[in-house]
Design an enzyme around this catalytic site. Structure first.
Site, mmCIF file in Angstrom:
data_model
loop_
_atom_site.group_PDB
_atom_site.id
_atom_site.type_symbol
_atom_site.label_atom_id
_atom_site.label_comp_id
_atom_site.label_asym_id
_atom_site.label_seq_id
_atom_site.Cartn_x
_atom_site.Cartn_y
_atom_site.Cartn_z
ATOM 1 N N ASP A 59 31.059 -8.190 14.892
ATOM 2 C CA ASP A 59 30.151 -7.035 14.930
ATOM 3 C C ASP A 59 29.621 -6.837 16.351
ATOM 4 O OD1 ASP A 59 30.377 -6.446 12.249
ATOM 5 O OD2 ASP A 59 28.469 -7.386 11.664
ATOM 6 N N GLU A 88 37.690 -5.562 14.011
ATOM 7 C CA GLU A 88 38.919 -6.333 13.759
ATOM 8 C C GLU A 88 39.498 -6.880 15.057
ATOM 9 O OE1 GLU A 88 39.827 -7.168 10.760
ATOM 10 O OE2 GLU A 88 38.221 -5.947 9.935
HETATM 11 ZN ZN LIG Z 1 35.287 -9.185 9.880
#
Ligand SMILES: [Zn+2]
Length: 415
Positions: free
Chosen positions: A356, A275
């Site tokens: 990621d 996030e």
């Molecule tokens: Zn995401």
């Protein structure tokens, strides 16, 4: 049938056919064996259940799409738009209240049509697969709150649009855009503190290992993490989630209680790092600029089409008006919206890979992010092998196997 009617009809039917085909291909793409990456995460029984869930959801989506399309086509072809417009005008109100009534009646009608589907989805499908935690009381109050919220925010914006196009002359679209942008920007600031708490409780995360680990992580990436909140997602569903909202000093990370129950501390740090990655890579601001650019384009196009008598003829409305033009323009946009959503979904999938990668780079390796993603997929009975057409049309996130492969391939600083 004039050109406008043909464009809308072809676009609506085309979109429907695409979603039927992609749904069927998606179901057809499922294989009986668990992908090697997920051995030990999905047992045979859970894997079969995840496929049953995809099948049931697909069938449900197709029934809903069919009913919505048929209802819209029937309303249109039976002269519903002209009838409703005449009724609203018949009351002799001014242009803004008349327009609000017209748009409001159509919105309410389509919400009522969708209601049985929402009920069935929550209390039958989600229930059957063990996800539902929503009580009838929560469901009803949610519905009421979102109706009121939609009426206040949506009604306000529609009223402003009707007003500006009625009185502001050729630059009306600029005024509409300014008003919408102001509302969107204010919403970004007040959503975490005023809007979201209408639906969920936000409790600050208690002191402990998790809080310490998250704050330590935030310090290493120089991210001023002031608010970490536990969100009572378990009130509605067993599905887990994490999200990031707000700007400046109102930045908040929300972790669903269901996520905290599911994941280990390193996995939760990886999820939060993902996030934070969205924020650090500028995704949130880029999305906001895109949204503002998009609404400018829409209002400008709307201003061009409001003058076209043909657009009103196509829907059986004799007298052109801003309110009817607004609705018909929305339908005329179907093909452009579809094209745009393909671009936005594609962008969103790229952002997911970037977030990621950021998580892997900043948490000392891809391991925790990989196991967090695997657990999330298993718990939410994700379809591990979606068909490429389905991904292209509908997915804002890349297929989990692609995310895992990208995480494994990426070089990381210390792992
Ligand atoms: Zn995401």
């Amino acid at each position: 049938m004039n050109t406008y009617a043909i464009i809308v009809l072809v676009a609506l039917v085309g979109e429907y056919v695409l979603s039927v085909v992609s749904g069927l291909l998606n179901v057809g793409a499922m294989r009986p064996t668990v992908p090697a990456e997920f051995e030990g995460v999905f047992d045979t029984e859970r894997y079969a259940r995840s496929q049953a869930y995809t099948r049931v959801r697909t069938r449900f989506g197709l029934v809903q799409a069919t009913v919505s399309l048929l209802a819209l086509l029937a309303f249109w072809q039976l002269g519903g738009f002209g009838w409703l417009d005449a009724r609203c005008r018949g009351l002799g109100w001014g242009p803004v209240p008349t327009g609000l009534l017209f748009v409001g009646a159509l919105t309410l009608g389509s919400s009522l049509l969708g209601l049985p589907f929402r009920i069935y989805s929550t209390f039958v499908i989600e229930e059957r697969f063990g996800f539902n935690r929503t009580t009838v009381g929560t469901f009803a109050t949610d519905l009421l709150k979102s109706l009121v919220l939609g009426a206040v925010l949506g009604g306000g914006l529609v009223a402003a649009t009707l007003f500006f196009f009625g009185w502001a002359g050729p630059l009306a679209w600029v005024w509409c855009w300014v008003a919408t942008s102001v509302v969107v920007l204010i919403a970004q600031f007040v959503a975490p503190t005023w809007i979201m708490p209408l639906f969920n409780r936000f409790e600050p995360l208690e002191d402990g290992d998790l809080r310490t680990a998250l704050l330590d992580y935030a310090r290493t990436v120089r991210f001023p993490l002031t608010g970490i909140f536990v969100v009572d997602g378990s009130r509605r569903s067993a599905k887990a989630n994490a999200f990031f909202t707000g700007f400046g000093s109102r930045k908040r990370i929300g972790l669903f209680d269901t996520l905290i129950a599911q994941q280990t501390t390193p996995e939760l740090v990886a999820v939060v790092a993902h996030e934070v990655g969205h924020y650090k890579r500028g995704h949130i601001l880029k999305r906001l600029w895109l949204q503002l650019g998009h609404s400018a384009a829409l209002f400008w196009l709307l201003s061009l089409f409001l003058e076209r008598q043909g657009l009103f003829d196509a829907f059986g409305v004799d007298t052109p008006s801003v309110h009817a033009g607004l609705v018909f323009f929305g339908l005329l946009l179907t093909p452009i919206d579809l094209a745009l959503s393909l671009v936005l979904n594609r962008l969103s999938r790229r952002y997911e890979f970037e977030a990621d990668a950021f998580a892997a780079e900043t948490t000392g390796g891809a391991g925790p992010m990989i196991s967090a993603l695997k657990k999330l997929s298993a718990e939410s009975l994700s379809n591990l092998t979606p068909h490429p057409l389905h991904v292209w049309l509908h997915h804002s996130h890349p297929p989990v196997l692609e995310r895992l492969a990208a995480l494994r391939a990426a070089p990381s600083r210390s792992g």
